[in-house]
Design an enzyme around this catalytic site. Structure first.
Site, mmCIF file in Angstrom:
data_model
loop_
_atom_site.group_PDB
_atom_site.id
_atom_site.type_symbol
_atom_site.label_atom_id
_atom_site.label_comp_id
_atom_site.label_asym_id
_atom_site.label_seq_id
_atom_site.Cartn_x
_atom_site.Cartn_y
_atom_site.Cartn_z
ATOM 1 N N TRP A 30 8.954 0.961 -4.661
ATOM 2 C CA TRP A 30 8.581 2.304 -5.133
ATOM 3 C C TRP A 30 8.572 2.356 -6.653
ATOM 4 C CZ3 TRP A 30 5.607 4.733 -2.217
ATOM 5 C CH2 TRP A 30 5.769 4.737 -0.839
ATOM 6 N N ASP A 65 12.817 9.384 -9.318
ATOM 7 C CA ASP A 65 12.138 9.558 -8.032
ATOM 8 C C ASP A 65 13.208 9.541 -6.945
ATOM 9 O OD1 ASP A 65 10.844 9.407 -5.644
ATOM 10 O OD2 ASP A 65 9.771 7.540 -6.060
ATOM 11 N N LYS A 89 11.691 12.750 3.636
ATOM 12 C CA LYS A 89 12.732 11.763 3.903
ATOM 13 C C LYS A 89 14.038 12.471 4.274
ATOM 14 C CE LYS A 89 9.766 8.645 2.587
ATOM 15 N NZ LYS A 89 9.500 8.170 1.258
#
Ligand SMILES: *Cc1c(COP(=O)(O)O)cnc(C)c1O
Length: 368
Positions: free
Chosen positions: A102, A179, A203
């Site tokens: 990511w 993030d 999530k």
């Protein structure tokens, strides 16, 4: 209904109480005669829902008054572009910590707009740890420092918050950008340490379609890059309380129910204790056996996403099939790394984790 325990990395398990409440309110929200999905986002009913969701989020995460909360769309992936477009503010360089897939996506997108300097990377270590702070180097005139507190695929998590002024080359004025898609609200947070936090909701916070941005107000005054679309400017959304255009109304409503559920659970400190206990059960099962293995350095292991391999990859399919037969689903590792991954977000009950560790033990006994 077949009850399953869903270990998906996202979209992921939601609290059963939340889903039941949403079901009960589906056709008629609080006597309005409408589903939340059917409401005008500017009507008083939905405005009340959105205000309460934000209020409860602020209370839970202890968000200071000089930070704005934005409810946006486009997923965390659109933040990979919005961050540099809005925060470069005339600087020519942005610093990133590279801890896995990511981080790499965020870095690749930022490179479209800026010179990117990698302040630290765990690539030499196969992305199995967090780079030691004394090896970090920040460009002094960087626009911001970006990192990924929890690498959802690699299962590597920061259990501390970087301080740009404590890093070689750094200073106190460098905003920290995170993030937090896969560990937001899994533990208490000191928001003051951050310039900007973003998190895709699917999530740990709610359904897909919503991304939450928390931004320190002074950063809204930075001039966006030339050509930045109206919808890609934080200021647009801040000035219109996230109602510049139609926000993801139903996702905001469900997120609001999740906030109420989190309060009932005792808030973020209580969630943290539960998340530690749940993750430890799985890591102990892995570490107490030669049959399972987790490649991540112990101090940097994620409480949210637990990756592991079987000693013989030829058993992977049997493992997944037998797990599924017991209602333990979505355990397959990300396609890029293989093996298994158990995601155990806030809403995964302890019983689900115990069912998994019991199954792991039995599978080992019959296949070792
Ligand atoms: C899932 C995830 C993303 C991507 O989220 P989208 O909402 O699909 O864009 C980005 N960063 C992290 C850490 C993630 O876990």
């Amino acid at each position: 209904m077949n009850k399953v325990y869903n270990f998906s990395a996202g979209p992921a398990v939601l609290p059963e109480e939340v889903l039941r409440q949403a079901r009960d309110e589906m056709l008629d929200w609080h006597g309005s005669g409408m589903s939340v999905m059917e409401m005008s986002h500017r009507g008083k009913e939905f405005m009340a829902i959105a205000e309460k969701a934000e209020h409860d989020l602020r209370a839970l995460a202890d968000i200071p008054a000089d930070y704005k909360v934005l409810f946006l769309q486009g997923g965390a992936s659109s933040q990979f572009a919005m961050v540099p477009m809005n925060l470069l503010g005339g600087h020519h360089c942005a610093d990133y910590i590279n801890t896995g897939q990511w981080s790499q996506k965020a870095i690749a997108e930022a490179r479209r707009y800026s010179t990117v300097h990698i302040a630290a990377s765990s690539e030499p270590d196969g992305f199995n740890s967090i780079p030691l702070l004394d090896q970090w180097k920040i460009t002094p005139d960087t626009a911001y420092l970006h990192y990924t507190p929890n690498e959802t695929i690699g299962g590597v998590e920061f259990h501390w918050t970087p301080d740009p002024s404590a890093v070689s080359g750094g200073n106190r004025d460098i905003p920290l950008v995170a993030d937090m898609s896969s560990n937001f609200l899994s533990r208490p947070l000191d928001i003051r340490k951050f310039g900007l936090i973003y998190a895709g909701a699917q999530k740990n916070v709610g359904p897909a379609g919503l991304v939450i941005v928390i931004i320190r107000e002074d950063l809204l005054n930075l001039p966006p890059l030339d050509g930045t679309p109206t919808m890609y400017r934080y200021k647009t959304h801040a000035e219109h309380a996230s109602m510049y255009n139609t926000p993801p109304t139903y996702a905001i409503y469900i997120m609001g129910l999740v906030m109420e559920w989190l309060q009932k659970q005792g808030g973020l400190a209580a969630m943290e204790q539960r998340n530690i206990a749940k993750a430890n059960l799985i890591y102990e099962r892995i570490d107490n056996s030669d049959f399972y293995r987790c490649p991540v350095t112990k101090t940097d292991r994620s409480r949210m996403n637990v990756p592991f391999t079987l000693h013989d990859a030829r058993l992977d399919e049997v493992f997944l099939q037998q797990a599924k037969a017991r209602g333990l689903i979505q355990l397959k590792g990300h396609r890029s790394v293989g093996g298994m991954r158990a995601s155990v977000y806030n809403a995964m009950p302890l019983e689900g984790v115990l069912a998994l560790t019991t199954f792991m033990q039995e599978f080992e006994q019959t296949h070792a």
